[in-house]
Design a protein around this motif. Structure first.
Motif, mmCIF file in Angstrom:
data_model
loop_
_atom_site.group_PDB
_atom_site.id
_atom_site.type_symbol
_atom_site.label_atom_id
_atom_site.label_comp_id
_atom_site.label_asym_id
_atom_site.label_seq_id
_atom_site.Cartn_x
_atom_site.Cartn_y
_atom_site.Cartn_z
ATOM 1 N N GLY A 34 42.908 6.948 45.177
ATOM 2 C CA GLY A 34 43.703 7.156 46.374
ATOM 3 C C GLY A 34 42.983 8.082 47.333
ATOM 4 O O GLY A 34 41.855 8.522 47.095
ATOM 5 N N GLU A 35 43.652 8.410 48.418
ATOM 6 C CA GLU A 35 43.100 9.295 49.443
ATOM 7 C C GLU A 35 43.856 10.622 49.450
ATOM 8 O O GLU A 35 44.973 10.722 48.925
ATOM 9 C CB GLU A 35 43.198 8.636 50.821
ATOM 10 N N ILE A 36 43.249 11.625 50.086
ATOM 11 C CA ILE A 36 43.864 12.936 50.237
ATOM 12 C C ILE A 36 43.977 13.237 51.727
ATOM 13 O O ILE A 36 42.993 13.126 52.472
ATOM 14 C CB ILE A 36 43.042 14.025 49.524
ATOM 15 N N PHE A 37 45.184 13.633 52.169
ATOM 16 C CA PHE A 37 45.441 13.902 53.582
ATOM 17 C C PHE A 37 46.116 15.272 53.719
ATOM 18 O O PHE A 37 46.936 15.657 52.877
ATOM 19 C CB PHE A 37 46.376 12.852 54.191
ATOM 20 N N THR A 38 45.807 15.985 54.790
ATOM 21 C CA THR A 38 46.502 17.237 55.089
ATOM 22 C C THR A 38 46.368 17.566 56.570
ATOM 23 O O THR A 38 45.390 17.156 57.217
ATOM 24 C CB THR A 38 45.963 18.411 54.249
ATOM 25 N N ASP A 39 47.370 18.277 57.121
ATOM 26 C CA ASP A 39 47.241 18.803 58.474
ATOM 27 C C ASP A 39 47.087 20.322 58.467
ATOM 28 O O ASP A 39 47.122 20.955 59.525
ATOM 29 C CB ASP A 39 48.412 18.367 59.358
ATOM 30 N N PHE A 40 46.907 20.917 57.275
ATOM 31 C CA PHE A 40 46.515 22.320 57.182
ATOM 32 C C PHE A 40 45.034 22.453 57.560
ATOM 33 O O PHE A 40 44.247 21.502 57.395
ATOM 34 C CB PHE A 40 46.707 22.855 55.758
ATOM 35 N N ASP A 41 44.650 23.620 58.025
ATOM 36 C CA ASP A 41 43.235 23.925 58.259
ATOM 37 C C ASP A 41 42.638 24.319 56.904
ATOM 38 O O ASP A 41 42.686 25.470 56.489
ATOM 39 C CB ASP A 41 43.107 25.059 59.278
ATOM 40 N N LEU A 42 42.075 23.347 56.219
ATOM 41 C CA LEU A 42 41.572 23.545 54.861
ATOM 42 C C LEU A 42 40.126 24.024 54.885
ATOM 43 O O LEU A 42 39.259 23.382 55.484
ATOM 44 C CB LEU A 42 41.669 22.235 54.079
ATOM 45 N N LYS A 43 39.884 25.152 54.236
ATOM 46 C CA LYS A 43 38.530 25.684 54.099
ATOM 47 C C LYS A 43 38.002 25.258 52.730
ATOM 48 O O LYS A 43 38.395 25.797 51.699
ATOM 49 C CB LYS A 43 38.526 27.213 54.212
#
Length: 275
Positions: free
Chosen positions: A214-223
């Motif tokens: 699957g895929e990984i999605f986020t709208d956090f600013d991930l470092k």
């Protein structure tokens, strides 16, 4: 008056209900210390679990027996006696138990048949709940530590506060946090469903994420952080050996980092939202 005090004390120590009456029953369970946090523990084989937090000072458990679908299988074994002209009586009785001790409530259900539960608890209540077949888990407006497991159904946690460990084998996990307990590690895992988690936008955490198909999605600013291979030395029938295992984990921090939150999926997406 003395006898009344004795009775109240006994009820506060141990309260047990056993129901075997009809297709639907509701019981009210008083808590030993209604102004303190409580803990609900239940694990059932067949059925759904719905839990809602409210301003109640008690735990209210409603069980509903789900009638078995009629079977028209012609090969079903029939009675060896002559029953012509008689009516068959179905067994729609309901059986479950609820026990309270020192603000811990245990709900148990018979493994035979399917029973759906609707439970009302005080808002500040921790949960350890699970089901296996024929039902979803739904929790709303509860604040506490939650350990939730469902093998063949969906998990939905709406408008909750606290910390969560959730696993579902064949369906989605959807969680919406209003507030998260600081420095509490959490984990979410699924085999064949999506993991869709919404956190407050100021949530601080170190994330460890993986989805094989699957895929990984986020709208956090991930470092993101570099991830090295795991090298393990072990033994086998041929003597000592090195086993090198490379895992496709994505490591990163949000809002400066914090306690670890793990997301593990095999055949679905991981979605991490900021609200």
């Amino acid at each position: 008056m003395k006898n009344l005090k004795i009775k109240v004390t006994l009820v506060s120590l141990l309260l047990l209900f056993v129901i075997k009456l009809s297709a639907q029953e509701t019981v009210t369970i008083p808590l030993t210390n209604p102004d303190k946090e409580g803990f609900l523990k239940m694990g059932i084989i067949n059925g759904s679990i719905t839990i809602k937090g409210s301003n109640t000072k008690e735990v209210i458990v409603k069980g509903t027996k789900v009638e078995k679908a009629k079977s028209y299988y012609s090969g079903r074994k029939t009675s060896k006696n002559d029953v012509s002209g008689l009516k068959r009586i179905s067994n729609n009785s309901l059986e479950f138990s609820a026990e309270e001790y020192n603000n811990e409530v245990y709900v148990r259900s018979t493994p035979h048949g399917t029973t759906d539960f609707e439970i009302e608890v005080p808002k500040n209540f921790s949960l350890k709940i699970s089901t296996i077949n024929k039902g979803d888990i739904y929790v709303e407006n509860v604040n506490g530590t939650m350990d939730v497991s469902n093998i063949n159904g969906k998990i939905t946690l709406k408008d909750i506060s606290g910390s969560v460990s959730a696993d579902a084998l064949n369906k989605d996990i959807v969680v919406n946090f209003i507030k998260v307990t600081p420095n509490a590690p959490m984990a979410f895992s699924s085999m064949n469903g999506d993991i869709d988690i919404t956190f407050p936008k100021n949530f601080k955490a170190d994330l460890k994420m993986k989805s094989d198909r699957g895929e990984i999605f986020t709208d956090f600013d991930l470092k993101t952080k570099p991830n090295s291979s795991t090298v393990t030395k072990g033994e086998n029938s041929k003597g000592n050996a090195f086993r090198v295992k490379v895992e496709k984990w994505i490591m990163g921090s949000i809002n400066g980092g914090g306690s670890e939150v793990l997301f593990k999926n095999f055949n679905g997406d991981v979605i991490i939202r900021a609200n």
